[in-house]
Enzyme design. Structure first.
Site, PDB file in Angstrom:
ATOM      1  N   LYS A 167     -13.627  -8.923   6.944  1.00 19.09           N
ATOM      2  CA  LYS A 167     -11.644  -9.457   7.397  1.00 19.09           C
ATOM      3  C   LYS A 167     -12.075 -10.531   7.293  1.00 19.09           C
ATOM      4  O   LYS A 167     -12.006 -12.049   6.971  1.00 19.09           O
ATOM      5  CB  LYS A 167     -11.483  -8.726   8.013  1.00 19.09           C
ATOM      6  CG  LYS A 167     -10.780  -6.957   7.759  1.00 19.09           C
ATOM      7  CD  LYS A 167      -9.501  -7.524   6.364  1.00 19.09           C
ATOM      8  CE  LYS A 167      -9.054  -5.655   6.578  1.00 19.09           C
ATOM      9  NZ  LYS A 167      -9.000  -5.787   4.817  1.00 19.09           N
TER      10      LYS A 167
ATOM     11  N   GLU B  24      -0.141 -10.029   8.621  1.00 18.07           N
ATOM     12  CA  GLU B  24      -0.437  -8.672   8.962  1.00 18.07           C
ATOM     13  C   GLU B  24      -1.282  -7.485   9.841  1.00 18.07           C
ATOM     14  O   GLU B  24      -2.710  -8.230   8.959  1.00 18.07           O
ATOM     15  CB  GLU B  24       1.073  -7.827   8.506  1.00 18.07           C
ATOM     16  CG  GLU B  24       0.449  -7.323   6.953  1.00 18.07           C
ATOM     17  CD  GLU B  24      -1.023  -8.148   6.347  1.00 18.07           C
ATOM     18  OE1 GLU B  24      -1.896  -7.414   5.997  1.00 18.07           O
ATOM     19  OE2 GLU B  24      -0.423  -9.133   5.381  1.00 18.07           O
TER      20      GLU B  24
ATOM     21  N   SER C  22     -18.577  -1.669   5.497  1.00 21.19           N
ATOM     22  CA  SER C  22     -17.552  -2.812   5.602  1.00 21.19           C
ATOM     23  C   SER C  22     -17.018  -3.239   7.398  1.00 21.19           C
ATOM     24  O   SER C  22     -15.998  -4.212   7.818  1.00 21.19           O
ATOM     25  CB  SER C  22     -15.788  -2.235   5.211  1.00 21.19           C
ATOM     26  OG  SER C  22     -15.283  -1.176   5.961  1.00 21.19           O
TER      27      SER C  22
HETATM   28  C1  LIG Z   1     -13.250  -1.715   8.734  1.00 16.14           C
HETATM   29  C2  LIG Z   1     -12.589  -1.907   7.326  1.00 16.14           C
HETATM   30  N1  LIG Z   1     -12.655  -1.728   6.130  1.00 16.14           N
HETATM   31  C3  LIG Z   1     -11.952  -1.698   5.201  1.00 16.14           C
HETATM   32  C4  LIG Z   1     -10.693  -1.631   5.272  1.00 16.14           C
HETATM   33  C5  LIG Z   1      -9.625  -1.828   3.970  1.00 16.14           C
HETATM   34  O1  LIG Z   1      -9.212  -2.998   2.863  1.00 16.14           O
HETATM   35  P1  LIG Z   1      -9.533  -3.404   1.903  1.00 16.14           P
HETATM   36  O2  LIG Z   1      -9.437  -2.128   1.287  1.00 16.14           O
HETATM   37  O3  LIG Z   1      -8.788  -4.794   1.940  1.00 16.14           O
HETATM   38  O4  LIG Z   1     -10.813  -3.280   1.789  1.00 16.14           O
HETATM   39  C6  LIG Z   1     -10.164  -2.167   6.515  1.00 16.14           C
HETATM   40  C7  LIG Z   1      -8.434  -2.719   6.799  1.00 16.14           C
HETATM   41  O5  LIG Z   1      -8.382  -2.977   7.915  1.00 16.14           O
HETATM   42  C8  LIG Z   1     -11.139  -2.620   7.448  1.00 16.14           C
HETATM   43  O6  LIG Z   1     -10.566  -2.544   8.565  1.00 16.14           O
END
Ligand SMILES: Cc1ncc(COP(=O)(O)O)c(C=O)c1O
Lengths: 391, 272
Positions: A84, A106, A373
């Protein structure tokens, strides 16, 4: 106005009150983003503050067990613990240069809220975070971190007290303060130009992957697997590979308990085209067009809509829309803890679960990249409760 | 001639500003909404903005959000709303259907327009459909003999204002504040200037809405050249205080409606 459409998806479906702010943002992004000054500042922050480039880790034990090569793109190592920050730093810098004084956003998992207050502090912008009361409860650790860093947390009680409600409330707040405040959209969702801006800032992930995999393997990967709801970590990883047709792209959404509309967040399975939060996207709704609350144990995947670009890429078949159920996800957490000694975020574990449970998608000579992620500190309580029934 | 134009001409003859009331149908039930509209019309409301509830009304404040939520929980659907509009035919007042774009998008825009036309309503207002997104539908709306009520806001640029006015139909809805419905309104010089700017470019009637809650609001706005006001949350706020028996609040609502109408009349006469 450029309409920011991806096929039939996207657009600027907001009240006239907000149009000026979107046009202003679109113009500022086009003007400021390409400048050397911005690029230099942004990339220095990503490197020296964020810790980029994040490693591309060859997961040997994981690979042995599944029978093909698996690499993890270590976004969990980015400062703050998830991808993020890439977007938060970019937008906060942009907001600062636009003369804005305050950031609002948010958050669900708290990862984006955390990244926003970090970026806000660096840029000298006040931060206010809108968060559903249910998410405040289940992501308590991140709430404490955000408060410690000085963010004001605004609990959202409307609806089910989750991300969808927090996004609506942030849009309403923005209508009242858009001249001085930037809405730092957390994913590739919302009205144009947000989906494009967020994907651009996140594409640093994919650009690094491309370079790193050539260094390690001398060739393109066969597949990239990402979890997602709005789609920011996925688009970030996919962007530089969209035109590399030999690279299979998998997008794994939150299956929840099962694929009943009441129990799932799998909008590509049970949703349809919908106008939500300012753009046309794939979303979970009833037959009359009332948006349904989504459900999954991963707060960060618990949004009923998929962003316009990922909606489009799935529709044309460039990206394969997949899902993982909650129980598969918890087992994937256990698996990756044991094999690689890493505790993934529940969101991230969706991508791991998909790779584990779908051997039919992969060949023995494949190179598969999972976008790792985020890390799982925030989910420890939930994970322990699932396995041991206590916390 | 259509009912909206007729109403504005009639009001001009009577030297009155227009009083438009916005309700969300089905809150807390259909029967009450019908009764509410009847009471409003008997007490000085000239047109009805008939709201079809939506799950995520991003241009609405807490009062109308709660209103949508209650109506949806009680089982309201767009079809029930359409049938509800038909029940108001005998009141012989112009009705504008207000809803968020996803409702017509999912039904099919053309089919939605046909359904609206069949009820006898005069037009539609879709707060999350700005001019650019509305453009592909303008011709279709005109061909069905319906008005698309467009909005302008204090944040609208001069260049956009011009384009919006060129496409405006029925009346122009001037959003009085930066925010959502039901917000606290402070009438400031920028609103009054916007009214003047519109009048300098167009003869289309101007309705000002968002945050209107008392007679004085209506009076000042209309005295400064607007042709009327739209008021909604202020009425819903009253009956939401007694949801067990909202009928008990109709007296209070009627009183406010009469006062607002007096504001509309006083404002218009000050203008002359
Ligand atoms: C670690 C992690 N992966 C994935 C996501 C999903 O978000 P996005 O679809 O924007 O990648 C989030 C959302 O809070 C997250 O915290």
């Amino acid at each position: 106005m450029e309409n920011g459409k991806f096929g039939k998806y996207g657009g600027m479906f907001v009240s006239e009150v907000l149009i000026h702010a979107l046009l202003e943002l679109d113009e500022a992004f086009k003007k400021i983003y390409p400048t050397d000054e911005f690029q230099k500042e942004f990339h220095e922050l990503l490197k020296d503050y964020g810790g980029r480039p994040t490693p591309l880790y060859y997961a040997k034990n994981f690979s042995k067990l599944v029978g093909f090569k698996v690499y993890l793109k270590r976004e969990d190592l980015l400062c703050g613990g998830s991808h993020k920050l890439n977007n938060a730093l970019g937008q906060a810098l942009l907001a600062k240069k636009m003369g804005k004084k305050r950031l609002i956003t948010e958050t669900a998992a708290g990862q984006h809220g955390l990244a926003t207050v970090m970026a806000g502090n660096i840029c000298g912008l006040k931060t206010e975070i809108f968060m559903g009361i249910k998410d405040i409860e289940r992501q308590a650790l991140n709430v404490k971190k955000m408060e410690l860093l000085g963010a004001k947390i605004k609990p959202i009680k409307t609806g089910a007290g989750v991300l969808k409600d927090a996004v609506s409330e942030t849009l309403r707040e923005w209508a009242a303060c858009s001249r001085t405040t930037h809405y730092l959209m957390g994913s590739t969702v919302g009205p144009h130009p947000f989906p494009t801006i967020v994907a651009t800032f996140q594409s640093v992930i994919g650009n690094e992957i491309k370079k790193q995999i050539f260094e390690k393997e001398g060739r393109l990967p066969n597949a990239i697997v990402c979890c997602g709801s709005g789609g920011s970590n996925a688009l970030g990883a996919f962007k530089p590979f969209i035109n590399e047709h030999g690279v299979r792209l998998y997008f794994v959404e939150g299956g929840g308990e099962n694929l009943n509309a009441e129990n799932s967040a799998a909008a590509f399975q049970i949703g349809s085209p919908c106008v939500l939060h300012g753009s046309i996207m794939q979303a979970i709704q009833d037959k009359w067009g009332q948006i349904k609350p989504s459900k999954t144990r991963a707060a960060g995947l618990n949004y009923p809509g998929r962003g316009p670009e990922i909606s489009y890429l799935c529709e044309i078949g460039r990206v394969k829309a997949c899902y993982a159920f909650d129980h598969e996800v918890f087992n994937a957490v256990k698996f990756i803890c044991k094999t690689e000694g890493l505790i993934p975020a529940l969101e991230t574990a969706h991508a791991v679960a998909f790779v584990l449970n779908h051997p039919e998608e992969f060949h023995s000579d494949d190179i598969v990249i999972i976008n790792f992620s985020g890390r799982g500190d925030k989910d420890i309580e939930t994970i322990l409760r699932f396995f041991y029934g206590f916390n | 001639m259509d009912l909206i134009n007729e109403k504005f001409l009639e009001l001009r003859d009577r030297k009155e500003g227009a009083h438009i009331a916005h309700i969300y149908y089905g809150d807390p039930n259909e029967e009450f909404s019908i009764k509410l509209v009847e009471i409003l019309v008997k007490n000085g409301v000239d047109m009805i903005e008939f709201g079809i509830p939506f799950s995520d009304p991003i241009a609405d404040g807490p009062i109308f959000q709660a209103s949508c939520e209650r109506a949806l929980n009680a089982g309201i659907t767009p079809i029930k709303c359409i049938n509800g509009i038909k029940k108001l035919k005998d009141l012989k007042i112009p009705i504008i259907v207000t809803t968020y774009f996803n409702i017509p998008y999912v039904i099919g825009f053309e089919k939605f327009l046909e359904m609206i036309k069949e009820t006898g309503a005069e037009g539609i207002l879709i707060p999350d459909l700005p001019l650019e997104e509305a453009e592909p539908y303008l011709k279709m709306i005109r061909e069905k003999d319906l008005h698309l009520i467009l909005q302008v806001a204090p944040t609208t640029s001069n260049e956009r204002l011009k384009r919006i006015l060129m496409n405006a139909s029925g009346f122009i809805y001037l959003i009085s504040l930066e925010g959502v419905t039901g917000s606290k309104l402070r009438i400031n010089p920028s609103i009054l200037k916007l009214i003047k700017d519109i009048k300098a470019q167009s003869t289309i009637p101007i309705i000002v809405g968002f945050g209107i809650s008392k007679k004085e609001h209506a009076e000042i706005i209309i005295a400064n050249g607007a042709d009327g006001i739209a008021i909604g949350s202020a009425y819903a706020r009253i009956y939401s205080k007694d949801l067990k028996n909202p009928y008990r609040k109709l007296f209070e609502i009627a009183k406010l409606a009469r006062e607002i109408k007096i504001g509309c009349i006083n404002g218009y006469r000050k203008r002359l």
